[in-house]
Design a protein around this motif. Structure first.
Motif: not given
Length: 161
Positions: A75-86
């Motif tokens: 969840l933590g990595a996905a939140a960071l990934w989405c913040a960067s991607a979108f």
């Protein structure tokens, strides 16, 4: 390499998008995000007396805790990934997926930080703290709780009408 979650765990959370060498962020950058989330979790676990990185002893309780850690790391990595991607991509009145994932991650971190999510069998020296009474003490059945067990108002202190 991340201790608790793998790239596939994050991909399951953002399955609509492909994470690979050409995505932004790339799968290599996702590994860094997993490690960042993992380090944050390990700091909290260590503060609660858990040996890090946590490795289950194979018991049901510890396996469930390991699964909880995998999900939290993802969840933590996905939140960071989405913040960067979108960044800030939403329609009117919508919550960005990164905010949704971040909120779930933050709630799990609070559970780790407070110790609420950590089984007693995992943390060295962790003791279960149950509720204490603020009313009265029954010496024959309750341990001495000091001033916590004394009533807030004694009958002798209350005026009668």
């Amino acid at each position: 390499m991340a201790t608790y979650a793998a790239e596939t765990d994050v991909e399951a959370l953002v399955a609509q998008w492909v994470i690979d060498g050409s995505s932004k962020p790339t799968s290599t950058q996702l590994t860094t995000l997993l490690e960042s989330s993992d380090a944050e979790m390990d700091a909290m676990l260590s503060a609660e007396g858990v040996t890090v990185p946590f490795v289950s002893d194979g018991s049901d309780e510890q396996d469930k805790f390991a699964t909880f850690l995998t999900g939290t790391n993802a969840l933590g990595a996905a939140a960071l990934w989405c913040a960067s991607a979108f960044p800030d991509v939403t329609g009117p009145g919508e919550v960005p997926i990164r905010e949704y994932l971040q909120a779930r991650y933050d709630s799990r971190l609070k559970m780790l930080q407070s110790g609420a999510a950590i089984p007693n069998s995992v943390a060295a020296g962790k003791t279960l703290h149950g509720p204490i009474t603020m009313n009265t003490e029954f010496p024959s059945t309750e341990p001495d709780l000091g001033t916590y067990a004394q009533p807030a108002f004694k009958r002798s202190d209350v005026e009668t009408w």
